[in-house]
Structures are given as structure tokens and as C-alpha cells.
Design a protein around this motif. Structure first.
Motif, mmCIF file in Angstrom:
data_model
loop_
_atom_site.group_PDB
_atom_site.id
_atom_site.type_symbol
_atom_site.label_atom_id
_atom_site.label_comp_id
_atom_site.label_asym_id
_atom_site.label_seq_id
_atom_site.Cartn_x
_atom_site.Cartn_y
_atom_site.Cartn_z
ATOM 1 N N MET A 36 0.828 -1.204 0.000
ATOM 2 C CA MET A 36 0.000 0.000 0.000
ATOM 3 C C MET A 36 0.866 1.259 0.000
ATOM 4 S SD MET A 36 -2.970 -1.140 2.718
ATOM 5 C CE MET A 36 -3.619 0.522 2.772
ATOM 6 N N MET A 37 1.952 1.242 0.796
ATOM 7 C CA MET A 37 2.858 2.387 0.817
ATOM 8 C C MET A 37 3.448 2.635 -0.567
ATOM 9 S SD MET A 37 3.395 3.783 3.953
ATOM 10 C CE MET A 37 5.112 4.292 3.957
ATOM 11 N N LEU A 38 3.882 1.554 -1.215
ATOM 12 C CA LEU A 38 4.494 1.670 -2.537
ATOM 13 C C LEU A 38 3.497 2.222 -3.549
ATOM 14 C CD1 LEU A 38 6.754 1.167 -4.566
ATOM 15 C CD2 LEU A 38 6.010 -1.224 -4.697
ATOM 16 N N VAL A 39 2.295 1.672 -3.576
ATOM 17 C CA VAL A 39 1.279 2.106 -4.529
ATOM 18 C C VAL A 39 0.875 3.552 -4.273
ATOM 19 C CG1 VAL A 39 -1.104 1.737 -5.277
ATOM 20 C CG2 VAL A 39 0.419 -0.224 -4.938
ATOM 21 N N PHE A 44 -0.223 8.151 -6.213
ATOM 22 C CA PHE A 44 -0.902 9.317 -5.661
ATOM 23 C C PHE A 44 0.013 10.533 -5.602
ATOM 24 C CE2 PHE A 44 -3.853 6.426 -2.945
ATOM 25 C CZ PHE A 44 -4.403 5.939 -4.112
ATOM 26 N N LEU A 45 1.296 10.310 -5.259
ATOM 27 C CA LEU A 45 2.223 11.420 -5.080
ATOM 28 C C LEU A 45 3.319 11.457 -6.128
ATOM 29 C CD1 LEU A 45 2.673 11.126 -1.183
ATOM 30 C CD2 LEU A 45 1.036 12.539 -2.440
ATOM 31 N N GLY A 46 3.510 10.352 -6.827
ATOM 32 C CA GLY A 46 4.636 10.253 -7.748
ATOM 33 C C GLY A 46 4.584 11.226 -8.908
ATOM 34 N N GLY A 47 3.396 11.697 -9.276
ATOM 35 C CA GLY A 47 3.288 12.608 -10.410
ATOM 36 C C GLY A 47 3.987 13.932 -10.189
ATOM 37 N N GLY A 48 4.141 14.319 -8.914
ATOM 38 C CA GLY A 48 4.790 15.585 -8.609
ATOM 39 C C GLY A 48 6.237 15.442 -8.194
ATOM 40 N N TYR A 57 10.227 8.049 -11.733
ATOM 41 C CA TYR A 57 10.162 8.061 -10.273
ATOM 42 C C TYR A 57 9.887 6.672 -9.707
ATOM 43 C CZ TYR A 57 8.787 9.149 -5.498
ATOM 44 O OH TYR A 57 8.700 9.161 -4.119
ATOM 45 N N LYS A 58 9.092 5.878 -10.393
ATOM 46 C CA LYS A 58 8.827 4.529 -9.889
ATOM 47 C C LYS A 58 10.117 3.719 -9.801
ATOM 48 C CE LYS A 58 5.502 3.101 -12.649
ATOM 49 N NZ LYS A 58 5.083 4.304 -13.377
ATOM 50 N N ASP A 59 11.013 3.897 -10.773
ATOM 51 C CA ASP A 59 12.284 3.181 -10.734
ATOM 52 C C ASP A 59 13.137 3.631 -9.557
ATOM 53 O OD1 ASP A 59 11.696 1.684 -12.947
ATOM 54 O OD2 ASP A 59 12.734 2.982 -14.365
ATOM 55 N N TYR A 60 12.943 4.877 -9.150
ATOM 56 C CA TYR A 60 13.657 5.395 -7.978
ATOM 57 C C TYR A 60 13.001 4.913 -6.690
ATOM 58 C CZ TYR A 60 15.525 8.860 -4.662
ATOM 59 O OH TYR A 60 16.114 9.477 -3.579
ATOM 60 N N LEU A 61 11.669 4.904 -6.679
ATOM 61 C CA LEU A 61 10.907 4.622 -5.463
ATOM 62 C C LEU A 61 10.970 3.154 -5.047
ATOM 63 C CD1 LEU A 61 8.780 5.462 -3.298
ATOM 64 C CD2 LEU A 61 7.026 4.948 -5.006
ATOM 65 N N VAL A 62 10.840 2.248 -6.001
ATOM 66 C CA VAL A 62 10.715 0.824 -5.651
ATOM 67 C C VAL A 62 11.898 0.322 -4.823
ATOM 68 C CG1 VAL A 62 10.594 -1.509 -6.581
ATOM 69 C CG2 VAL A 62 9.149 0.274 -7.550
ATOM 70 N N PRO A 63 13.164 0.536 -5.225
ATOM 71 C CA PRO A 63 14.262 0.076 -4.373
ATOM 72 C C PRO A 63 14.264 0.741 -2.997
ATOM 73 C CG PRO A 63 15.051 0.570 -6.583
ATOM 74 C CD PRO A 63 13.667 1.109 -6.491
#
Length: 261
Positions: A36-39, A44-48, A57-63
Motif C-alpha cells: 500500500m505504501m508503494l502504490v 498518488f504522489l509520484g506525479g509531482g 520516479y517509480k524506478d527510484y521509489l521501488v528500491p
């Protein structure tokens, strides 16, 4: 470790696995919460959010979320220890003809199994979201190893704090500290975007070291930088957990030996 100790430790691990079978909802919640945190942060916030140097950003966030999950496992370890203490379970085990180390070894094995399972679920979700690693299989395995190495350090910190706290209610006090430490890192955003003093603190966070190291190994964006902690992230990802283990593993063993004296 003798054969008897191994057998007793496996018995303690099986006890935890039996609890999993009887409480599948609790296990599911522990696995779903990081997802849930990842999604939430990705959609919800990754667009900004932007990644210094470019990249998705997803490639940055997942690890980064992988590293965050390893640290947040501290709370589950503490809660399990305090519950066993308050129910008198540990005192009963200590009075039985079994290896004294079996309780702690069994707890550590069980928590590492749960963390490995949670990491596997997150990996699957990350792949489903479009994240990919761009290095070889050896680098990917090393990244997973660094994540579990961080979790092993958090495990012994959690065991020690659980015995020091003594009551499940005290876990909430630790949660108040764990969450700011988790967010004061480069898990969700680069330290380059933070105010100077705050970024200097965040870049030395052990979780930041692991997150940066695995981004480098996975070939994800955000792994580079021009500061010493960033340039030597893999070294710090080894040394920070080693330092925590050197302090809290013997401290937890001593604390366990003094229980009910």
C-alpha cells in the motif's frame, strides 16, 4: 552450535510458523501494508516527484521501499518479543530443558523468513508496476543480500528494544521514532532536494546507504552523487548493519540472560 541447539531453535521457528497458519489475516496485513505504501507514493504522489539526473520516479521509489520495509520490520520484532514476555511464554521456555539460545535464534529465523517473503511480494508488485532492474543477476542477488543484511541488523535492535520495553504499549513509543527516521532518508526523495543541513543528516542514514547501494546494483536512477556517503554507499550498506549487529546482538543476549533474575 550443537545439534540439540539446532533442533530446539527449529522447534521455536515452527512455533512461529504455526502461529502464521492460525493467524493468516495478521500475516496478510503485514505483507500488504508495504505494498500500500508503494502504490500510494507511486501513483498518488509520484506525479509531482522528480529524480535528480532524470529517470522514472517509480524506478527510484521501488528500491527505496525495499529498504524502508526492512527497517520497519523492527516494529513487528518488538511486538512479538513484548507479547511473549507479558504472557510469560519466554519464562516458561527458560524453565524447560532446552538450549537457552533457542528462543532468540528461533525468533530471528522466523523474522528473517517473514522479511524474505515480504521482500518477494514487493519485488513482484514492483515488476507488475513496470519497475525493472538493469544489472545482471549477480548484482540483483547482491542487492537482495544487502537488504536482508539490513533487516538482520534491525532484527537484533528490535529484540533488544522489545526486552528493554517489556510491554506492547511501549512499542508505540518506538514507532514515533521509527517513522521519522524512515522518512529522514532518500527513500522517497533525493537528499539533493532537501535543505542543506537536513540532506546532510539524511545522507548518513543507514537506510539511505542501503537504498543508494541497491539502486546502483539494480541500475535504477538516483544511485549517483558527489558526496562521500553516496560514492561509498555499498561500503556503508555493509558497515552500518555490521556496527548495529556488533552493538545490539550481544546486548540482546545479555538482556535475555538477565530476564527474571
Amino acid at each position: 552450535m550443537t545439534t540439540a541447539t539446532l533442533i530446539d531453535s527449529w522447534t521455536m521457528t515452527r512455533r512461529g510458523l504455526a502461529h502464521w497458519a492460525r493467524q493468516p489475516v495478521q500475516v496478510a496485513v503485514q505483507l500488504v501494508f508495504p505494498v500500500m505504501m508503494l502504490v500510494m507514493f507511486a501513483y498518488f504522489l509520484g506525479g509531482g516527484m522528480t529524480v535528480p539526473g532524470g529517470g522514472d520516479y517509480k524506478d527510484y521509489l521501488v528500491p527505496g521501499t525495499f529498504a524502508l520495509t526492512m527497517v520497519f520490520g523492527l516494529e513487528g520484532t518488538m511486538l512479538a518479543i513484548t507479547q511473549d514476555l507479558n504472557k510469560g511464554v519466554i519464562d516458561r521456555f527458560r524453565s524447560m530443558p532446552m538450549a537457552r539460545s533457542a528462543v532468540l535464534v528461533g525468533r530471528s529465523v522466523l523474522d528473517m523468513l517473514q522479511s524474505a517473503l515480504g521482500l518477494l511480494v514487493l519485488l513482484a508488485v514492483g515488476l507488475a508496476m513496470g519497475w525493472r532492474w538493469h544489472g545482471g543477476p549477480g548484482d540483483a542477488l547482491l542487492a537482495v543480500g544487502l537488504l536482508l543484511w539490513l533487516r538482520f541488523a534491525m532484527l537484533w535492535l528490535g529484540i533488544f528494544l522489545g526486552m528493554a520495553a517489556g510491554r506492547p504499549e511501549m512499542v508505540q513509543a518506538v514507532q514515533i521514532l521509527v517513522w521519522p527516521v524512515g522518512f529522514l532518508s532518500n527513500v522517497f526523495s533525493s537528499t539533493e532536494t532537501m535543505p542543506g543541513w537536513l540532506g546532510a543528516v539524511a545522507v548518513w542514514n543507514p537506510m539511505s546507504a542501503t537504498a543508494t547501494a541497491i539502486r546502483e546494483l539494480f541500475g535504477s536512477p538516483g544511485g549517483g552523487g558527489d558526496s562521500w556517503p553516496v560514492d561509498h554507499a555499498q561500503l556503508l550498506a555493509l558497515c552500518w548493519p555490521l556496527a548495529l549487529i556488533a552493538v545490539f546482538l550481544p546486548a540482546a543476549v545479555r538482556r535475555y540472560g538477565r530476564l527474571s533474575r
